[in-house]
Design a protein around this motif. Structure first.
Motif, PDB file in Angstrom:
ATOM      1  N   ARG A 170      98.212  49.527  -8.037  1.00  0.00           N
ATOM      2  CA  ARG A 170      97.130  48.530  -8.186  1.00  0.00           C
ATOM      3  C   ARG A 170      96.940  47.662  -6.681  1.00  0.00           C
ATOM      4  O   ARG A 170      95.856  47.292  -6.551  1.00  0.00           O
ATOM      5  N   ASN A 213      94.698  49.407  -4.630  1.00  0.00           N
ATOM      6  CA  ASN A 213      93.390  49.407  -5.289  1.00  0.00           C
ATOM      7  C   ASN A 213      92.924  48.021  -4.703  1.00  0.00           C
ATOM      8  O   ASN A 213      91.635  47.890  -4.520  1.00  0.00           O
ATOM      9  N   PHE A 214      93.855  46.993  -4.671  1.00  0.00           N
ATOM     10  CA  PHE A 214      93.156  45.796  -4.169  1.00  0.00           C
ATOM     11  C   PHE A 214      93.188  45.881  -2.599  1.00  0.00           C
ATOM     12  O   PHE A 214      92.075  45.311  -2.113  1.00  0.00           O
ATOM     13  N   GLN A 228      92.813  43.820 -10.240  1.00  0.00           N
ATOM     14  CA  GLN A 228      93.880  44.739  -9.646  1.00  0.00           C
ATOM     15  C   GLN A 228      95.156  44.005  -9.537  1.00  0.00           C
ATOM     16  O   GLN A 228      96.148  44.492  -9.733  1.00  0.00           O
ATOM     17  N   GLU A 241      96.713  43.549 -13.209  1.00  0.00           N
ATOM     18  CA  GLU A 241      97.214  44.894 -13.700  1.00  0.00           C
ATOM     19  C   GLU A 241      98.581  45.006 -12.885  1.00  0.00           C
ATOM     20  O   GLU A 241      99.660  45.456 -13.668  1.00  0.00           O
ATOM     21  N   ARG A 288      88.191  43.343 -16.045  1.00  0.00           N
ATOM     22  CA  ARG A 288      87.492  44.090 -15.101  1.00  0.00           C
ATOM     23  C   ARG A 288      86.379  44.800 -15.254  1.00  0.00           C
ATOM     24  O   ARG A 288      86.051  45.191 -16.455  1.00  0.00           O
TER      25      ARG A 288
END
Length: 325
Positions: free
Chosen positions: A159, A162-163, A220, A223, A267
């Motif tokens: 995650r 993703n960030f 992100q 999570e 999200r």
């Protein structure tokens, strides 16, 4: 005074942007390395504690590496298949399935295997671990119990990737930690609700400015914290108090499904997919207008939660049956 955070301008998807050859190295891929490395270290720690030993067998390094590698390979395959066949709406991969694992676009440019689905990785990794355990005649639930502890902490890095990619961000918000992501949808400043949110967030709209990028939940990071760190702490604290094999796997499945289901409300779903179940029709994805609007991820999480409870029941029943014999 701004009541939001600008996404750091120095963060780029590439580790060395603009540098020939090195520009192909991306943070997202590096986070996968960290994730798998962390998971392997945690699993090694559990092996040293004797979590995988049985009265007649002691685990060796070949077992550890073989089990881990098989699970990861199947995980990657499952993650890619789910991403391309379930989350991609173009239909391209159904027509040309050989492109699922082809790391180039139609123009021949290297793109890597962009797009991975957690739920696909979950299914693929599970099948891989079962396959290895059956092949080597190892107790399936005992080994998977150890693996879910390791995976939970490693997932944090996924995650974070993703960030760093500036993707999978959340819905519009006015909380002080809301973040303006460069890749998010911009809105016309002439829209009344846009003006209201911008004003509440302390955003200054310049004269002549037509579009504004509003703050989003950094989902992100939510999570990474709850589905990664918090879930790992729970599982780690329970590792020596598991009442039967399969208990920790059940807790992981239920815990992840629950955390992810809730966070999905913060999200933004994929715009091209929207909601799979839409109680209030015509609602935008960038606002949470109804708790009954359910995304693809939430449906899969509900299946995980149900599956986790079923696994717990059958694991308990099997353990009870074995103890009687």
């Amino acid at each position: 005074m701004p009541l939001y955070i600008n996404y750091p301008s120095w963060i780029h998807p590439e580790i060395f942007p603009g540098v020939p050859f090195l520009g192909l190295l991306r943070w997202y891929g590096l986070m996968y390395v960290f994730a798998f490395g962390t998971a392997f270290l945690v699993l090694s720690k559990l092996v040293k504690e004797g979590a995988l030993n049985t009265p007649d067998y002691t685990v060796n390094e070949d077992d550890l590496f073989g089990f881990f590698a098989t699970g990861i390979i199947f995980l990657l395959i499952g993650a890619r298949i789910f991403s391309t066949l379930i989350y991609d709406t173009s239909g391209l991969y159904w027509k040309k399935p050989w492109l699922i694992f082809w790391p180039f676009d139609e123009a021949g440019n290297f793109t890597g295997l962009a797009g991975m689905s957690y739920h696909g990785g979950f299914v693929g990794g599970l099948l891989g671990m079962i396959f290895w355990c059956k092949k080597h005649k190892r107790p399936v639930l005992q080994w998977i119990d150890a693996m879910v502890i390791a995976i939970s902490l490693g997932y944090t890095f996924g995650r974070l990737g993703n960030f760093l990619n500036g993707e999978l961000f959340g819905r519009i918000t006015t909380v002080p930690w809301g973040m303006v992501f460069p890749g998010a949808q911009s809105f016309s400043v002439s829209i009344p609700w846009v003006q209201e949110i911008a004003e509440e967030a302390g955003m200054v709209i310049q004269e002549g400015q037509r579009l504004v990028n509003l703050p989003r939940h950094p989902s992100q990071l939510y999570e990474a914290f709850f589905e990664g760190i918090v879930l790992f702490i729970i599982l780690w604290s329970l590792r020596k108090h598991s009442p039967f094999p399969g208990f920790l796997s059940s807790i992981y499945t239920i815990g992840y499904g629950t955390f992810r289901f809730i966070i999905e409300y913060f999200r933004e779903p994929d715009i091209d997919i929207g909601y799979r179940i839409e109680a209030v029709s015509g609602t935008p994805t960038y606002f949470n207008t109804s708790l009954l609007n359910i995304s693809t991820g939430q449906i899969l999480c509900l299946l995980m939660i149900v599956g986790g409870f079923l696994l717990m029941f059958f694991s308990w029943f099997y353990a009870k049956k074995v103890s009687k014999h």
